[in-house]
Structures are given as C-alpha cells and as structure tokens.
Design a protein around this motif. Structure first.
Motif: not given
Length: 223
Positions: A193-211
């Motif tokens: 909503a702030a305008g980003a269209r691209r994101v970097c994600v580390v722990s929210a994906i690597l710590s997920a039970p299903d990457v």
C-alpha cells in the motif's frame, strides 16, 4: 534470469537460517516456490565456504532461470559466474567507490579475481535513507534495497526506516528497488500500500515449515 524490472520476490539462502539444511536444497525449494532472485548470504562463513555454497546453488538457479546474487563477495560472484552481487554502504561508498563501473571493470573488490569467460555481474546496493538512495542510484547499480522497513532479526541493531522511506522511494526512485527488513505475510499488504512492488523476504520464508509454499503465498499476493 528475467529482467530486474519483472522481478517481484527476492529470497535468500541465508547460512544463519539453514539449520542443517543443504544450501542447494533450500535454493531448490525457493525456486519451486517462484522466487525471482535468490541471494546467498553467509556473513560468518569463510570465502572458501561461500564459494562452495555458491557453486552448489548456481546449477539449481540456472535450471530454474532464477538470478543468483552473492552477498558481499564480488570476486566470488565473478569467479563462479553468478549474475549479481549485493553490497552494503560500507562495502561500496565507505570503501571509496563512487560508480559501479569501478568494480565491474577493474575488479577492485576481493583481491585477485579470475572471472569466468563472459561474466558480467550486476551490482545491487543497500540504502537506509533518501540521501543514500540518491547517491546509490547515481552510482549506476542494477537495483537498490530500501530498508530495513521493520525491525528484523537478521540485522538486530539496524533502526527501522519505516513505511515513510518506502513512500519516498515510490515517488523518487526510478530504477528497480526492493523493500527489505522484517517483511512477512502479516505486514506485506501495508508495504504494498506504501507503493512497493518488489520485496526481499528472509526469515518469513526460511523459517516456514513449507519454504516453497511460503514463496507461493508471497508471490500470489505480489501479483
């Protein structure tokens, strides 16, 4: 790899989050989930260890058409044939560089470099404030990172730049840029909503039970 302008989800093989998993296995899961870029980040590993991990990951990313970014080590990125290298403010500006062309033409970071034939490494730069972003864009990188948007365990001492910086980047940064830092599925919508269209994600994906599944959910929401 696809053009940076078409990339939306930038994920990581971060040595601090592997928990015994093989780097190439995690890279495959990230590719299966739809990652557009994958960064190898191994802050506490020796250059030889980083090189070995990069050599194991690169065949995986190449098969999937996903760009591989090496954090900090330009010499390793050039030697193994990775598509990109990411550098922080301290690695670039504080080291006396002003233009990305200084690195890619003279190979000035990392000592003696033996680049693979035809290797052309794009550079990404971290930024934490508008003035840094202006200076970074002027240096000619492929992309800049905007963050950390929120507090993050990957850089616990870094002060969050908040959504205000994301809004500023939306209005002022013309090259591809990625919001980074503490982004998860709970706060993703406000980042977008702030305008980003691209994101970097580390722990929210690597710590997920299903990457791979976590990647797919991010990709779905990114559109």
């Amino acid at each position: 790899m696809k053009p940076l302008s078409d990339c939306r989800l930038y994920t990581f093989v971060d040595a601090a989050y592997l928990n015994g998993r093989a780097p190439e296995r995690v890279a495959q899961e990230l590719c299966d989930g739809g990652s557009d870029l994958i960064q190898l980040r191994a802050k506490n590993c020796s250059p030889d260890e980083v090189r070995r991990m990069a050599e194991a990951i690169l065949p995986v990313t190449r098969r999937a058409g996903v760009g591989l970014v090496i954090n900090d080590h330009l010499s390793i990125a050039m030697e193994v044939g990775a598509e990109m290298c990411h550098l922080g403010q301290e690695d670039f500006f504080d080291a006396g560089f002003k233009e990305v062309s200084q690195l890619t033409s003279k190979n000035e970071i990392g000592g003696t470099v033996r680049p693979r034939a035809g290797t052309k490494v794009q550079i990404g730069l971290s930024t934490h404030a508008p003035e840094q972003a202006k200076r970074a864009v002027a240096a000619g990188p492929g992309y800049v990172a905007i963050g950390p948007v929120y507090a993050t365990g990957t850089k616990p001492t870094a002060k969050p730049v908040t959504l205000e910086y994301v809004r500023w980047a939306t209005a002022n940064v013309a090259i591809p840029w990625f919001a980074i830092g503490g982004i998860n599925l709970t706060n993703l919508e406000e980042v977008l909503a702030a305008g980003a269209r691209r994101v970097c994600v580390v722990s929210a994906i690597l710590s997920a039970p299903d990457v791979a599944g976590a990647c797919r959910e991010f990709k779905k929401r990114l559109g």
